[in-house]
Design an enzyme around this catalytic site. Sequence first.
Site, PDB file in Angstrom:
ATOM      1  N   THR A   1       0.827  -1.228   0.000  1.00 38.29           N
ATOM      2  CA  THR A   1       0.000   0.000   0.000  1.00 38.29           C
ATOM      3  C   THR A   1       0.844   1.254   0.000  1.00 38.29           C
ATOM      4  O   THR A   1       1.898   1.305   0.613  1.00 38.29           O
ATOM      5  CB  THR A   1      -0.881   0.037   1.260  1.00 38.29           C
ATOM      6  OG1 THR A   1      -1.878  -0.954   1.144  1.00 38.29           O
ATOM      7  CG2 THR A   1      -1.558   1.389   1.455  1.00 38.29           C
ATOM      8  N   ASP A  17      -3.373   4.234  -3.184  1.00 38.98           N
ATOM      9  CA  ASP A  17      -3.418   3.322  -4.321  1.00 38.98           C
ATOM     10  C   ASP A  17      -4.583   2.380  -4.091  1.00 38.98           C
ATOM     11  O   ASP A  17      -5.336   2.533  -3.114  1.00 38.98           O
ATOM     12  CB  ASP A  17      -2.078   2.556  -4.459  1.00 38.98           C
ATOM     13  CG  ASP A  17      -1.973   1.427  -3.447  1.00 38.98           C
ATOM     14  OD1 ASP A  17      -1.913   1.738  -2.241  1.00 38.98           O
ATOM     15  OD2 ASP A  17      -2.005   0.236  -3.836  1.00 38.98           O
ATOM     16  N   ARG A  19      -4.354  -1.360  -4.535  1.00 37.30           N
ATOM     17  CA  ARG A  19      -3.955  -2.778  -4.609  1.00 37.30           C
ATOM     18  C   ARG A  19      -4.034  -3.443  -3.240  1.00 37.30           C
ATOM     19  O   ARG A  19      -3.567  -2.892  -2.241  1.00 37.30           O
ATOM     20  CB  ARG A  19      -2.525  -2.898  -5.140  1.00 37.30           C
ATOM     21  CG  ARG A  19      -1.957  -4.290  -5.095  1.00 37.30           C
ATOM     22  CD  ARG A  19      -0.601  -4.407  -5.770  1.00 37.30           C
ATOM     23  NE  ARG A  19      -0.729  -4.300  -7.239  1.00 37.30           N
ATOM     24  CZ  ARG A  19       0.316  -4.473  -8.065  1.00 37.30           C
ATOM     25  NH1 ARG A  19       1.522  -4.690  -7.582  1.00 37.30           N
ATOM     26  NH2 ARG A  19       0.122  -4.380  -9.376  1.00 37.30           N
ATOM     27  N   LYS A  33      -9.130   2.415  -0.003  1.00 38.05           N
ATOM     28  CA  LYS A  33      -8.310   2.561   1.203  1.00 38.05           C
ATOM     29  C   LYS A  33      -8.535   3.898   1.903  1.00 38.05           C
ATOM     30  O   LYS A  33      -7.934   4.152   2.948  1.00 38.05           O
ATOM     31  CB  LYS A  33      -6.827   2.405   0.851  1.00 38.05           C
ATOM     32  CG  LYS A  33      -6.514   1.079   0.176  1.00 38.05           C
ATOM     33  CD  LYS A  33      -5.043   0.917  -0.133  1.00 38.05           C
ATOM     34  CE  LYS A  33      -4.796  -0.353  -0.910  1.00 38.05           C
ATOM     35  NZ  LYS A  33      -3.337  -0.572  -1.174  1.00 38.05           N
ATOM     36  N   GLY A  47      -1.863  -1.842   5.966  1.00 35.52           N
ATOM     37  CA  GLY A  47      -1.686  -2.954   6.896  1.00 35.52           C
ATOM     38  C   GLY A  47      -2.666  -4.055   6.558  1.00 35.52           C
ATOM     39  O   GLY A  47      -2.889  -4.373   5.389  1.00 35.52           O
ATOM     40  N   SER A 132       3.739   0.136   2.446  1.00 38.23           N
ATOM     41  CA  SER A 132       4.973  -0.405   1.844  1.00 38.23           C
ATOM     42  C   SER A 132       5.563   0.557   0.810  1.00 38.23           C
ATOM     43  O   SER A 132       6.764   0.546   0.560  1.00 38.23           O
ATOM     44  CB  SER A 132       4.680  -1.762   1.192  1.00 38.23           C
ATOM     45  OG  SER A 132       3.588  -1.655   0.287  1.00 38.23           O
ATOM     46  N   ASP A 169       6.802   0.233  -5.898  1.00 33.87           N
ATOM     47  CA  ASP A 169       6.558  -0.730  -4.811  1.00 33.87           C
ATOM     48  C   ASP A 169       5.618  -1.823  -5.315  1.00 33.87           C
ATOM     49  O   ASP A 169       4.529  -1.523  -5.820  1.00 33.87           O
ATOM     50  CB  ASP A 169       5.918   0.008  -3.620  1.00 33.87           C
ATOM     51  CG  ASP A 169       5.398  -0.949  -2.559  1.00 33.87           C
ATOM     52  OD1 ASP A 169       6.091  -1.941  -2.252  1.00 33.87           O
ATOM     53  OD2 ASP A 169       4.284  -0.699  -2.057  1.00 33.87           O
ATOM     54  N   SER A 172       2.069  -2.004  -3.980  1.00 27.57           N
ATOM     55  CA  SER A 172       1.126  -0.964  -4.418  1.00 27.57           C
ATOM     56  C   SER A 172       0.902  -1.085  -5.915  1.00 27.57           C
ATOM     57  O   SER A 172       1.781  -1.546  -6.647  1.00 27.57           O
ATOM     58  CB  SER A 172       1.691   0.425  -4.089  1.00 27.57           C
ATOM     59  OG  SER A 172       2.080   0.506  -2.721  1.00 27.57           O
TER      60      SER A 172
HETATM   61  C1  LIG Z   1      -5.486 -13.459   3.530  1.00 30.91           C
HETATM   62  C2  LIG Z   1      -5.207 -12.301   3.456  1.00 30.91           C
HETATM   63  C3  LIG Z   1      -4.881 -10.916   3.345  1.00 30.91           C
HETATM   64  C4  LIG Z   1      -6.142 -10.173   2.960  1.00 30.91           C
HETATM   65  C5  LIG Z   1      -5.803  -8.895   2.280  1.00 30.91           C
HETATM   66  C6  LIG Z   1      -4.838  -8.032   3.091  1.00 30.91           C
HETATM   67  O1  LIG Z   1      -5.087  -7.642   4.214  1.00 30.91           O
HETATM   68  N1  LIG Z   1      -3.684  -7.718   2.464  1.00 30.91           N
HETATM   69  C7  LIG Z   1      -2.774  -6.735   3.009  1.00 30.91           C
HETATM   70  C8  LIG Z   1      -1.391  -7.308   3.130  1.00 30.91           C
HETATM   71  C9  LIG Z   1      -1.457  -8.353   4.191  1.00 30.91           C
HETATM   72  C10 LIG Z   1      -1.411  -7.946   5.519  1.00 30.91           C
HETATM   73  C11 LIG Z   1      -1.498  -8.919   6.497  1.00 30.91           C
HETATM   74  C12 LIG Z   1      -1.660 -10.254   6.151  1.00 30.91           C
HETATM   75  C13 LIG Z   1      -1.703 -10.624   4.811  1.00 30.91           C
HETATM   76  C14 LIG Z   1      -1.606  -9.665   3.827  1.00 30.91           C
HETATM   77  C15 LIG Z   1      -2.762  -5.561   2.079  1.00 30.91           C
HETATM   78  O2  LIG Z   1      -2.890  -5.687   0.874  1.00 30.91           O
HETATM   79  N2  LIG Z   1      -2.627  -4.371   2.667  1.00 30.91           N
HETATM   80  C16 LIG Z   1      -2.728  -3.143   1.900  1.00 30.91           C
HETATM   81  C17 LIG Z   1      -3.779  -2.264   2.560  1.00 30.91           C
HETATM   82  C18 LIG Z   1      -5.116  -2.966   2.700  1.00 30.91           C
HETATM   83  C19 LIG Z   1      -6.106  -1.982   3.282  1.00 30.91           C
HETATM   84  C20 LIG Z   1      -5.640  -3.446   1.336  1.00 30.91           C
HETATM   85  B1  LIG Z   1      -1.314  -2.431   1.904  1.00 30.91           B
HETATM   86  O3  LIG Z   1      -0.888  -2.137   3.224  1.00 30.91           O
HETATM   87  O4  LIG Z   1      -0.365  -3.212   1.212  1.00 30.91           O
END
Ligand SMILES: C#CCCCC(=O)N[C@@H](Cc1ccccc1)C(=O)N[C@@H](CC(C)C)B(O)O
Length: 235
Positions: A1, A17, A19, A33, A47, A132, A169, A172
């Site tokens: 993100t 973003d 993703r 987001k 997160g 990230s 990144d 993202s």
């Molecule tokens: C299963 C699963 C993960 C569901 C989606 C999920 O939370 N992904 C997280 C990364 C993550 C985190 C902790 C455990 C796994 C995977 C994610 O994409 N976070 C983005 C923001 C959110 C609001 C979309 B960004 O911070 O990269």
Amino acid sequence: TTIVGLIFQDGVILGADTRATEGPIVCDKNCEKIHYMAPNIYCCGAGTAADTEAVTDMVSSQLQLHRYHTGRESRVVTALTLLKKHLFKLSSYQGYVQAALVLGGVDCTGPHLHTIYPHGSTDTLPFATMGSGSLAAMAMFESKYKEGLTKDEGIQLVVDAICSGIFNDLGSGSNVDVCVITKGHKEYLRNHLLPNPRTFVNAKGYSFPKKTEVLLTKITPLRERVEVVEGGDAM
Ligand SMILES: C#CCCCC(=O)N[C@@H](Cc1ccccc1)C(=O)N[C@@H](CC(C)C)B(O)O
């Protein structure tokens, strides 16, 4: 993100973003987001998706009840305090609720921008990035931010910062969402920029009309291409 926020001459601008990932897999190519907290307050989340959604929804509801009780517009500092007290809670959270937030809004005391970390610490800043892609985004802010930006300058800088994360990144990607908040007015620009359009491959794949001549270049046998030296050593 990649999520960002900055203060400009008339208020606050937030950006994100779209993703969502699960390890190396993109599980959502266009997620939201930037969360609604109050008519004059929005919050970007990085997160764990579930944690950012749950904690912002919870505080948004608490703010609404508080508005009914006081009959007044919510203040950004109220959202900030509710968020940090929840995330820090000694009972069990202590950083296990992985919500890294950029909170922004305009209230009776002016424009405000804050960051909230999973453990419950907060900062008050003129510009901020999280997620990230935050380093890619901060590079843009550190080199281009100045006080007194106009709305268009502020939006462009937010777009530049989010695009820096999108293209540098892997956590993202996809599109740029923007939210502009001024006194008495807000604009949530969902998919404000679409810098990664999916070019459509021909649904039929590679099909040729009947009788298409498929020409192969005539391959000259090696012998005809290389002068053979009798008795020469093999290379
Ligand atoms: C299963 C699963 C993960 C569901 C989606 C999920 O939370 N992904 C997280 C990364 C993550 C985190 C902790 C455990 C796994 C995977 C994610 O994409 N976070 C983005 C923001 C959110 C609001 C979309 B960004 O911070 O990269």
